[in-house]
Structures are given as C-alpha cells and as structure tokens.
Design a protein around this motif. Structure first.
Motif, mmCIF file in Angstrom:
data_model
loop_
_atom_site.group_PDB
_atom_site.id
_atom_site.type_symbol
_atom_site.label_atom_id
_atom_site.label_comp_id
_atom_site.label_asym_id
_atom_site.label_seq_id
_atom_site.Cartn_x
_atom_site.Cartn_y
_atom_site.Cartn_z
ATOM 1 N N HIS A 13 0.827 -1.209 0.000
ATOM 2 C CA HIS A 13 0.000 0.000 0.000
ATOM 3 C C HIS A 13 0.864 1.264 0.000
ATOM 4 O O HIS A 13 0.587 2.234 0.694
ATOM 5 C CB HIS A 13 -0.983 0.011 1.174
ATOM 6 C CG HIS A 13 -1.991 -1.077 1.091
ATOM 7 N ND1 HIS A 13 -2.106 -2.048 2.057
ATOM 8 C CD2 HIS A 13 -2.916 -1.387 0.153
ATOM 9 C CE1 HIS A 13 -3.068 -2.892 1.724
ATOM 10 N NE2 HIS A 13 -3.572 -2.511 0.562
ATOM 11 N N LYS A 14 1.950 1.182 -0.766
ATOM 12 C CA LYS A 14 2.889 2.291 -0.991
ATOM 13 C C LYS A 14 3.770 2.624 0.210
ATOM 14 O O LYS A 14 4.499 3.620 0.193
ATOM 15 C CB LYS A 14 2.174 3.534 -1.498
ATOM 16 C CG LYS A 14 1.449 3.256 -2.799
ATOM 17 C CD LYS A 14 0.942 4.488 -3.448
ATOM 18 C CE LYS A 14 0.135 4.038 -4.647
ATOM 19 N NZ LYS A 14 0.141 4.806 -5.762
ATOM 20 N N VAL A 15 3.759 1.805 1.261
ATOM 21 C CA VAL A 15 4.691 1.989 2.372
ATOM 22 C C VAL A 15 6.035 1.425 1.913
ATOM 23 O O VAL A 15 6.104 0.337 1.344
ATOM 24 C CB VAL A 15 4.211 1.277 3.653
ATOM 25 C CG1 VAL A 15 5.252 1.385 4.766
ATOM 26 C CG2 VAL A 15 2.883 1.854 4.117
ATOM 27 N N ILE A 16 7.103 2.173 2.138
ATOM 28 C CA ILE A 16 8.435 1.779 1.698
ATOM 29 C C ILE A 16 9.368 1.748 2.906
ATOM 30 O O ILE A 16 9.374 2.670 3.724
ATOM 31 C CB ILE A 16 8.987 2.767 0.649
ATOM 32 C CG1 ILE A 16 8.105 2.743 -0.603
ATOM 33 C CG2 ILE A 16 10.443 2.455 0.302
ATOM 34 C CD1 ILE A 16 8.434 3.844 -1.595
ATOM 35 N N SER A 41 0.672 6.619 6.557
ATOM 36 C CA SER A 41 -0.492 7.488 6.698
ATOM 37 C C SER A 41 -1.367 6.944 7.818
ATOM 38 O O SER A 41 -1.057 5.906 8.417
ATOM 39 C CB SER A 41 -1.288 7.533 5.388
ATOM 40 O OG SER A 41 -1.940 6.292 5.187
ATOM 41 N N LEU A 42 -2.445 7.629 8.077
ATOM 42 C CA LEU A 42 -3.371 7.169 9.115
ATOM 43 C C LEU A 42 -4.028 5.841 8.746
ATOM 44 O O LEU A 42 -4.543 5.147 9.617
ATOM 45 C CB LEU A 42 -4.439 8.240 9.377
ATOM 46 C CG LEU A 42 -3.912 9.531 9.996
ATOM 47 C CD1 LEU A 42 -5.043 10.556 10.107
ATOM 48 C CD2 LEU A 42 -3.292 9.275 11.355
ATOM 49 N N THR A 43 -4.004 5.492 7.475
ATOM 50 C CA THR A 43 -4.605 4.219 7.052
ATOM 51 C C THR A 43 -3.581 3.085 6.968
ATOM 52 O O THR A 43 -3.957 1.939 6.733
ATOM 53 C CB THR A 43 -5.307 4.369 5.688
ATOM 54 O OG1 THR A 43 -4.347 4.749 4.706
ATOM 55 C CG2 THR A 43 -6.428 5.408 5.764
ATOM 56 N N SER A 44 -2.301 3.385 7.154
ATOM 57 C CA SER A 44 -1.279 2.333 7.138
ATOM 58 C C SER A 44 -1.473 1.424 8.344
ATOM 59 O O SER A 44 -1.813 1.881 9.436
ATOM 60 C CB SER A 44 0.130 2.933 7.190
ATOM 61 O OG SER A 44 0.374 3.742 6.070
ATOM 62 N N THR A 45 -1.237 0.146 8.129
ATOM 63 C CA THR A 45 -1.413 -0.838 9.202
ATOM 64 C C THR A 45 -0.080 -1.494 9.535
ATOM 65 O O THR A 45 0.892 -1.397 8.769
ATOM 66 C CB THR A 45 -2.399 -1.938 8.777
ATOM 67 O OG1 THR A 45 -1.821 -2.682 7.693
ATOM 68 C CG2 THR A 45 -3.746 -1.352 8.362
#
Length: 78
Positions: A13-16, A41-45
């Motif tokens: 989800h675009k987290v690097i 982001s706030l939606t990153s898990t």
C-alpha cells in the motif's frame, strides 16, 4: 511474520522501508545512510509495515546481487 506479510498486496500500500540500519556497504559505500519508513499514513497498518520490511530487504538484496554476480564473473575469468 510470513502470514502477516501475505495478507498485504505487493507494494505494501505504498509503504516503503529502506533497510540501512547502520549505513550501507553494498553496492553503495556510505556509513551515513539510515533506515526509514516512507509514505506512512493514518490508514497504514502494522501488516503494511511488515510487508514493507520484507520488500525493502528483498529489493536491497536484489540490488546487491548484480554487483556480486559481476564480482564472481571477474574471479572466474582470472
């Protein structure tokens, strides 16, 4: 950890994650590089982060592989 990472699609989800915890030696020689997590982001898990760690290490290993292959190829010619 494998099960957690498997729940997240490729790309995390675009987290690097850049895995340089104490500098980098291959293929870039720099003792000032540091690890980082990007695009949180706030939606990153937590699952996204675990997958990003796996992908960051895998990409860095793949990046180094080309240099290792060239080095071994040079040895075999000697």
């Amino acid at each position: 950890m494998d099960e957690i990472a498997a729940r997240v699609p490729p790309g995390s989800h675009k987290v690097i994650f850049t895995p340089w915890l104490h500098g980098e030696r291959t293929p870039v020689d720099s003792n000032t590089l540091r690890a980082g997590l990007y695009n949180l982001s706030l939606t990153s898990t937590l699952d996204d982060i675990v997958r990003a760690f796996y992908e960051g290490v895998a990409y860095n290993t793949r990046w180094s592989l080309g240099y290792v292959e060239k080095f071994i190829e040079g040895l075999s010619r000697s």
